[in-house]
Design a protein around this motif. Structure first.
Motif, PDB file in Angstrom:
ATOM      1  N   GLY A  45      -7.434   5.633   3.011  1.00 30.69           N
ATOM      2  CA  GLY A  45      -8.172   5.710   1.752  1.00 30.69           C
ATOM      3  C   GLY A  45      -8.855   6.964   1.634  1.00 30.69           C
ATOM      4  N   GLN A 103      -5.929   9.155   0.520  1.00 30.61           N
ATOM      5  CA  GLN A 103      -5.405   8.716  -0.702  1.00 30.61           C
ATOM      6  C   GLN A 103      -6.150   7.536  -1.243  1.00 30.61           C
ATOM      7  OE1 GLN A 103      -1.433   7.303   0.742  1.00 30.61           O
ATOM      8  NE2 GLN A 103      -1.882   7.900   2.871  1.00 30.61           N
ATOM      9  N   LEU A 118      -6.215   1.084   6.550  1.00 28.23           N
ATOM     10  CA  LEU A 118      -6.084   1.108   5.013  1.00 28.23           C
ATOM     11  C   LEU A 118      -7.505   1.967   4.843  1.00 28.23           C
ATOM     12  CD1 LEU A 118      -5.006  -2.386   4.114  1.00 28.23           C
ATOM     13  CD2 LEU A 118      -3.949  -0.010   3.739  1.00 28.23           C
ATOM     14  N   PHE A 154       0.754  -1.152  -0.131  1.00 30.04           N
ATOM     15  CA  PHE A 154      -0.017   0.029   0.002  1.00 30.04           C
ATOM     16  C   PHE A 154       0.734   1.342  -0.099  1.00 30.04           C
ATOM     17  CE2 PHE A 154      -2.969  -3.216   0.922  1.00 30.04           C
ATOM     18  CZ  PHE A 154      -4.079  -2.984   0.456  1.00 30.04           C
ATOM     19  N   SER A 155       2.090   1.144   0.145  1.00 30.21           N
ATOM     20  CA  SER A 155       3.044   2.209   0.108  1.00 30.21           C
ATOM     21  C   SER A 155       3.086   2.665  -1.411  1.00 30.21           C
ATOM     22  CB  SER A 155       4.241   1.949   0.758  1.00 30.21           C
ATOM     23  OG  SER A 155       4.374   2.119   2.102  1.00 30.21           O
ATOM     24  N   SER A 164      -0.530  -7.084   4.110  1.00 31.27           N
ATOM     25  CA  SER A 164      -0.100  -5.374   4.570  1.00 31.27           C
ATOM     26  C   SER A 164       0.225  -5.499   6.059  1.00 31.27           C
ATOM     27  CB  SER A 164      -1.277  -4.498   4.318  1.00 31.27           C
ATOM     28  OG  SER A 164      -1.110  -3.226   4.715  1.00 31.27           O
ATOM     29  N   ALA A 205       0.273   1.937  -3.568  1.00 32.43           N
ATOM     30  CA  ALA A 205      -0.774   1.758  -4.049  1.00 32.43           C
ATOM     31  C   ALA A 205      -1.239   2.421  -5.683  1.00 32.43           C
ATOM     32  CB  ALA A 205      -1.712   2.313  -3.173  1.00 32.43           C
ATOM     33  N   VAL A 215      -5.349   4.127  -2.368  1.00 32.29           N
ATOM     34  CA  VAL A 215      -5.290   2.839  -1.174  1.00 32.29           C
ATOM     35  C   VAL A 215      -6.576   2.127  -1.191  1.00 32.29           C
ATOM     36  CG1 VAL A 215      -4.845   2.463   0.986  1.00 32.29           C
ATOM     37  CG2 VAL A 215      -3.546   4.005   0.103  1.00 32.29           C
TER      38      VAL A 215
END
Length: 173
Positions: A114, A117, A110, A79-80, A103, A82, A120
């Motif tokens: 999200g 971001q 997460l 997820f770094s 993860s 994504a 994500v």
């Protein structure tokens, strides 16, 4: 490289039976903010390491295996990356393959990430299964099929997103 953002990769295993159900292609991404004590893949921690591949290059490698039943994103911390992984995840889904993601973040973290971001949450939405939470050496276990420590959960992502809370994945525990 294509127009898609490059994915920084630590390694690839074209045929794995230990990173999820069935014969899987496992992608180990490079870069991890968690640095869990006792991590199985400490070489994936530096964000500057590894090699860059386009999503299309990686998908080409996945497509080479006619017996592949699914793909697992591991790490490092997927997820770094994504936004870079999202086009690959979509190609995997279009091919009808199962997608599992490991993860160090929890499902709840997460979902919160999200909110600011979007990639994500979009990547999470492409996943079928999420193995979430950091590896905790003091909770290490060999009793869980696809998780290394007792705190980690193997989640049904679609059901979890629908219910707004973590739902365990049947058959993977």
């Amino acid at each position: 490289m294509s127009e898609s953002a490059a994915i920084r990769v630590s390694g690839m295993v074209p045929e794995s039976i230990v990173d999820g159900l069935g014969l899987r292609f496992t992608l180990f991404v490079q870069g991890c903010p968690h640095h869990c004590e006792g991590c199985h893949n400490p070489q994936t921690h530096p964000f500057a390491g590894g090699q860059e591949f386009s999503p299309e290059e990686i998908f080409g490698k996945i497509a080479e295996s006619p017996l592949c039943q699914g793909v697992t994103f591991s790490g490092g911390e997927p997820f770094s990356q994504a936004a870079a992984l999202l086009p690959l995840a979509r190609l995997i889904r279009e091919r009808g393959l199962n997608l599992c993601c490991y993860s160090g973040y929890t499902f709840e973290q997460l979902c919160e990430m999200g909110k600011t971001q979007p990639a994500v949450l979009q990547l999470l939405g492409c996943c079928d299964v999420l193995v979430d939470g950091p590896f905790i050496l003091a909770e290490r276990t060999l009793e869980k099929r696809f998780a290394g420590s007792r705190n980690q959960r193997v989640l049904d992502v679609k059901a979890s997103l629908k219910k707004g809370k973590a739902v365990l994945q049947d058959g993977w525990q």
